[in-house]
Every structure is written in structure tokens, then in C-alpha cells.
Write a protein that holds these residues in place. Structure first.
Motif, mmCIF file in Angstrom:
data_model
loop_
_atom_site.group_PDB
_atom_site.id
_atom_site.type_symbol
_atom_site.label_atom_id
_atom_site.label_comp_id
_atom_site.label_asym_id
_atom_site.label_seq_id
_atom_site.Cartn_x
_atom_site.Cartn_y
_atom_site.Cartn_z
ATOM 1 N N GLY A 151 0.583 -1.085 -0.011
ATOM 2 C CA GLY A 151 -0.184 0.019 -0.067
ATOM 3 C C GLY A 151 0.883 1.253 0.008
ATOM 4 N N ASN A 152 2.215 1.189 -0.116
ATOM 5 C CA ASN A 152 3.100 2.525 -0.301
ATOM 6 C C ASN A 152 2.426 3.272 -1.381
ATOM 7 N N GLY A 153 2.277 2.577 -2.572
ATOM 8 C CA GLY A 153 1.739 3.368 -3.649
ATOM 9 C C GLY A 153 0.541 4.452 -3.612
ATOM 10 N N MET A 207 7.787 8.605 -2.551
ATOM 11 C CA MET A 207 7.485 9.114 -0.963
ATOM 12 C C MET A 207 6.637 7.959 -0.471
ATOM 13 N N GLY A 208 5.770 7.306 -0.892
ATOM 14 C CA GLY A 208 5.132 6.230 -0.240
ATOM 15 C C GLY A 208 6.137 4.986 0.149
ATOM 16 N N HIS A 209 7.275 5.044 -0.692
ATOM 17 C CA HIS A 209 8.125 3.781 -0.211
ATOM 18 C C HIS A 209 8.979 4.468 0.890
ATOM 19 N N ARG A 210 9.361 5.643 0.688
ATOM 20 C CA ARG A 210 10.079 6.271 1.735
ATOM 21 C C ARG A 210 9.233 6.251 3.249
ATOM 22 N N ALA A 211 8.090 6.442 3.122
ATOM 23 C CA ALA A 211 7.341 6.416 4.463
ATOM 24 C C ALA A 211 7.227 4.820 4.766
ATOM 25 N N GLY A 212 7.130 4.088 3.814
ATOM 26 C CA GLY A 212 7.063 2.624 4.320
ATOM 27 C C GLY A 212 8.326 2.218 4.978
ATOM 28 N N VAL A 213 9.623 2.664 4.841
ATOM 29 C CA VAL A 213 10.499 2.298 5.383
ATOM 30 C C VAL A 213 10.448 2.709 6.931
ATOM 31 N N GLU A 214 9.910 3.869 7.134
ATOM 32 C CA GLU A 214 9.932 4.605 8.599
ATOM 33 C C GLU A 214 8.880 3.478 9.468
ATOM 34 N N ALA A 215 7.869 3.140 8.568
ATOM 35 C CA ALA A 215 6.911 2.096 9.335
ATOM 36 C C ALA A 215 7.765 0.902 9.717
ATOM 37 N N GLU A 230 -6.890 -2.432 6.855
ATOM 38 C CA GLU A 230 -7.255 -1.735 5.779
ATOM 39 C C GLU A 230 -5.990 -0.638 5.635
ATOM 40 N N GLU A 231 -5.704 -0.268 6.533
ATOM 41 C CA GLU A 231 -4.507 0.655 6.619
ATOM 42 C C GLU A 231 -3.562 0.461 5.525
ATOM 43 N N TYR A 232 -2.898 1.520 5.043
ATOM 44 C CA TYR A 232 -1.711 1.293 4.072
ATOM 45 C C TYR A 232 -0.439 1.004 4.756
ATOM 46 N N TRP A 233 0.593 0.476 4.378
ATOM 47 C CA TRP A 233 1.689 0.167 5.164
ATOM 48 C C TRP A 233 2.234 1.212 5.987
#
Ligand code: IPE
Ligand code: IPE
Ligand code: MG
Length: 254
Positions: free
Chosen positions: A32-34, A46-54, A223-226
Motif C-alpha cells: 500500500g505504499n503507492g 514518497m510512499g516507499h520512503r514512508a514505508g521504510v519509516e513504518a 485496511e490501513e496502508y503500510w
């Protein structure tokens, strides 16, 4: 020496789930990063970047809880079908993650491992991975298993090839092949099967992840995005797991 311990939140976590019935092995399809980025009119990167933080937060939470193994699906064998730029960004984020986080992971006793066809990853990523695996191999804490260029079907086919070769070489008989031997031939050989599989972003599919190992795993789809998945969501998923009745094909007699 600079040291950032992760232990301080342990008591809070302990209050929220049954500590004596934790899943030994948690597997996560970080999806769900995208869509997370799209919702904010941001580029997918930016979604992938935020995914790394998660991921950083979830590794820390699992370590603090005392989970034994965390396997995260970071890149599938099918993800090469994405645009070249996106693949490049994902590989760069992986390399940067390992470079930046290794000290902290090591100091917190995390054992870094990887599953997948690692030889086909960019050389820089391979080098960082080898460094992380080598440095942390004798640690005693959470095993962080990164699924990279991983595909469940190719893993099974490779295991069949290895076993066939061993038979041809006379190392064992066909009759000696059993589930245990087969499991040992997989990338996850020696690790317990996942007790809990979490998939974010609502999709109800396995997408070629751990096809053999998930045979009796409890599945929680959120349901949440990663990038939005945090410690609270992890605890909710563990609570859902703890409410399940795992029968493994049997029945309760009392
Ligand atoms: C998961 O997020 C990350 C990887 C597959 C590497 P996606 O990039 O699949 O995000 P969606 O599914 O398009 O929202
Ligand atoms: C699964 O997500 C792979 C990873 C999370 C690395 P995908 O986004 O690739 O899966 P599909 O395409 O929706 O099945
Ligand atoms: Mg996806």
C-alpha cells in the motif's frame, strides 16, 4: 559508544497483549505504499520512503515485545515488472536502510537475515546485506528476515531441484524425503513457520509469499496502508491472533 536502546516501552506493550501467547514468528506483506502516496498526491517513491519509516517502527516494536522472528515482504520476484525507476528507488531505499540502521539493529541484538534470490539484487544492495548478516549473525534477539527478490513458487522449485540432486548423488533415497526435509531446503530452513501473517491495504491474497510456510498461519488483513501501520496496529493484529482458535485440523475434546 553511541547507543540507542529500544527497551523503554516494554512495560506498556506488555499491558496490551497476552505476553505468554505471543506469535513466535510474524510475517508481513507490507502493501500500500503507492496508494498511500497517491492519496496525498505524492509520487510513489514518497510512499516507499514512508514505508521504510513504518518498517523501522515495527522492527523496534517486535524486538521490544520479544517476538522471535519477523519476516517482511520487501520485494517480490514479480516486482521487477514495475517501471525501472521505481525498482531503482526500492533498491536504493533497501541499501540506505541497511547502511543507516545497522548500528542500531546490532546494538539491539537483532539478527539480520534475508530470503530470496539475492544474487540478482544490485551489487551494492548485496554488499550491504552481506555486511549486515555477517555483523549480526551471533546476536540473540529478534530475527529480522528480509524477503528480497523472493517468490514462493521459485523457492519450492529450487528445493525440489536440491532434493533431486541429492538423490542423484546418492545422499538419500526418495523415500526419505519428508515434510521436515523439504522445509529445511527452503530459505526459511531452521525457522518456525509464521504463526501470524499480516497484510496491509486490504488485499486478500498471498502474492506468492511463503506459500509452503503459511499452511496453518493465522491471517490478519488490515485496511490501513503500510506507511500508516504502527505499533498500535501491530498490537491490534496480535490481539486478533490471540482471539483465534488454532485447531490445526483437529477438534477440541473438552
Ligand atoms: C508495497 O507497496 C511495496 C512493494 C511492493 C515493494 P506497493 O508499492 O505495492 O503499493 P500499492 O499496492 O501500489 O499501493
Ligand atoms: C506484494 O505486494 C509484494 C510486496 C509487498 C513486496 P504487491 O503490491 O506486489 O502485490 P500485488 O501485485 O498487489 O498482488
Ligand atoms: Mg501493492
Amino acid at each position: 559508544m553511541w547507543f540507542k536502546p529500544w527497551k523503554q516501552t516494554k512495560d506498556n506493550l506488555q499491558d496490551q497483549v497476552a505476553m505468554d501467547r505471543l506469535p513466535r514468528h510474524i510475517a508481513i506483506i507490507m502493501d500500500g505504499n503507492g496508494r498511500w502516496a497517491q492519496k496525498r498526491a505524492l509520487p510513489r517513491s514518497m510512499g516507499h520512503r514512508a514505508g521504510v519509516e513504518a518498517l523501522r517502527k515495527i522492527v523496534k516494536a517486535c524486538s521490544n515485545l520479544g517476538i522471535q522472528v519477523l519476516t517482511v515482504y520487501a520485494f517480490s520476484t514479480e516486482n521487477w515488472n514495475r517501471p525501472k525507476d521505481e525498482v531503482g528507488i526500492l533498491m536504493k531505499l533497501l541499501t540506505d536502510y541497511l547502511r543507516k540502521e545497522l548500528d542500531e539493529l546490532h546494538q539491539n541484538k537483532v539478527v539480520v537475515r534475508a530470503i530470496g534470490i539475492l544474487n540478482d539484487l544490485p551489487l551494492e544492495a548485496q554488499r550491504e546485506l552481506e555486511r549486515a548478516v555477517e555483523r549480526t549473525k551471533n546476536n540473540s534477539g529478534l530475527v529480522l528476515n528480509l524477503a528480497l527478490n523472493y517468490g514462493g513458487r521459485s523457492e519450492i522449485v529450487d528445493a525440489v531441484k536440491k532434493l533431486s540432486r541429492d538423490v542423484l548423488d546418492g545422499k538419500h533415497q526418495i523415500e526419505e524425503i519428508n515434510e521436515k526435509r523439504f522445509s529445511d531446503m527452503l530459505f526459511t530452513g531452521g525457522l518456525p513457520d509464521p504463526d501470524l501473517l499480516i497484510r496491509t491495504s486490504g488485499e486478500m491474497r498471498l502474492s506468492n509469499f511463503l506459500l509452503w510456510q503459511l499452511a496453518y498461519t493465522e491471517i490478519v488483513v488490515v485496511e490501513e496502508y503500510w506507511p500508516d501501520f504502527g505499533q498500535k496496529s501491530l498490537l491490534e493484529a496480535i490481539k486478533a491472533y490471540q482471539s483465534r482458535d488454532r485447531r490445526f485440523g483437529g477438534i477440541h475434546t473438552n
